[in-house]
Design an enzyme around this catalytic site. Structure first.
Site, PDB file in Angstrom:
ATOM      1  N   SER A 104      -1.446   0.774   0.517  1.00 32.26           N
ATOM      2  CA  SER A 104      -1.646   2.116   1.397  1.00 32.26           C
ATOM      3  C   SER A 104      -2.764   3.748   0.577  1.00 32.26           C
ATOM      4  CB  SER A 104      -0.850   2.392   2.113  1.00 32.26           C
ATOM      5  OG  SER A 104       0.337   2.040   1.397  1.00 32.26           O
TER       6      SER A 104
ATOM      7  N   HIS B 106      -7.662  -2.450   3.670  1.00 37.77           N
ATOM      8  CA  HIS B 106      -6.216  -1.480   3.884  1.00 37.77           C
ATOM      9  C   HIS B 106      -6.497  -1.974   5.828  1.00 37.77           C
ATOM     10  CE1 HIS B 106      -4.106   1.861   4.555  1.00 37.77           C
ATOM     11  NE2 HIS B 106      -3.332   0.869   4.667  1.00 37.77           N
TER      12      HIS B 106
END
Ligand code: CAA
Length: 295
Positions: free
Chosen positions: A118, A139
């Site tokens: 992240s 992501h």
């Protein structure tokens, strides 16, 4: 049938696996913990059942998804004959480097590595492998089966061919890919985490209570969840580690994590996954009431 491996069977790993499975891929789900694999499989079954009942998926997709997943604690045998590895292990730089070095020595040279990090630099992680041109960020957002976005992060050496491939793969699993460059927090968390941190500061400075802060953002800005609830949902440890990456990466005080967030992580109140964060949770994230700490 196309085959991939997902490493890490936490919330993100199992959500990513489920998404590929629902789109006719075979998935090897790998974790060092057999217990975590089994628990995640049960969670995936529940999620698929929910989607089947709501007619979001057909019975055929439901059956195929359960049939086409294999669970394993053995890296070597689970990386055979795959085209892509998606890494979704905890947000810890040293752990990720160690894993990428290891799988680099096992996988064929044409296998693409995608990290679901992240915030950690894709370029930095890629440097621990012999294939920085085939290394990319994918992501996903939680809950993965529902959220449309995949933030695609191009590392310094990621080739155009690999970017194009991952773009079309993401569309193939019915996600919307958005391409961004590799800078701290990318786009999603560079914007989301300062908002969450500011909400925690507002609580810390007693500007308002937990529910009041969340209600302002839900009712006033049409956010589906308030920022404190969302922080619990993401995991307060994850929020803290992303803020630390932003703080160090930009060397800017505006990203300094709120001392209350640091305290809560030290105390082990990590949100939904530990049952207590800003809220106390029942069986799921919707059964919640404000934690005694903030009454
Ligand atoms: N699998 C299948 N279905 C699910 C599900 C799952 N895992 N989770 C929820 N659902 C379904 C529910 O059954 C429900 O279906 P119906 O509307 O048909 O009844 C629907 O999704 C809505 O769920 P809920 O009623 O339980 O709750 P909700 O309306 O609040 O929606 C939510 C839940 C989709 C999570 C919504 O609150 C939301 O969008 N929240 C924000 C999530 C978000 O911001 N995610 C990104 C976090 S950041 C991140 O992930 C990346 C990072 O790096 C930190």
């Amino acid at each position: 049938m196309r085959k991939i491996s997902v490493i890490g069977s936490g919330t993100m790993g199992i959500g990513i696996a489920q998404t590929f499975l629902m789109n006719n891929f075979k998935v090897n789900l790998i974790d060092i913990s057999k217990k975590s694999l089994e628990q995640s499989f049960k969670r995936m079954e529940l999620s698929l059942e929910k989607m089947l009942v709501k007619k979001n998926i057909t019975k055929k997709i439901y059956d195929n998804s359960l049939r086409n997943i294999s669970l394993s604690t053995d890296l070597e045998s689970s990386l055979n004959g795959i085209e892509l590895v998606v890494e979704a292990i905890p947000e810890n730089f040293n752990l990720k480097c160690k894993l990428f070095k290891e799988i680099d020595s096992i996988c064929d040279s044409d296998v693409i590595f995608a990290s679901n990090t992240s915030s950690i630099s894709i370029t930095k992680l890629a440097a621990f492998t012999s294939r920085p041109d085939k290394f990319i960020g994918m992501h996903f957002m939680n809950p993965v089966p529902l959220m449309k976005l995949v933030e695609i992060i191009k590392g310094f050496h990621t080739s155009k061919k690999v970017v194009d491939f991952i773009f079309s793969l993401s569309k193939g699993i019915h996600k919307f890919p958005v391409l961004v460059n590799d800078y701290p927090g990318f786009i999603s968390n560079r914007i989301l985490l300062p908002m969450i941190n500011e909400a925690i500061y507002a609580l810390y400075e007693k500007v308002a209570g937990v529910e009041e802060i969340d209600k302002v953002m839900i009712l006033g800005m049409s956010h589906p969840m308030g920022p404190l609830h969302l922080a619990d949902f993401i995991g307060l440890d994850t929020c803290l580690s992303i803020l630390e990456v932003l703080y160090q990466g930009f060397n800017n005080q505006k990203y300094a994590p709120c001392p209350l967030l640091v305290n809560m992580v030290n105390a082990g109140n990590l949100g939904v996954k530990t049952g207590e964060g800003f809220y106390l949770y029942g069986k799921n994230y919707n059964d919640k009431f404000v934690s005694n700490q903030f009454k």
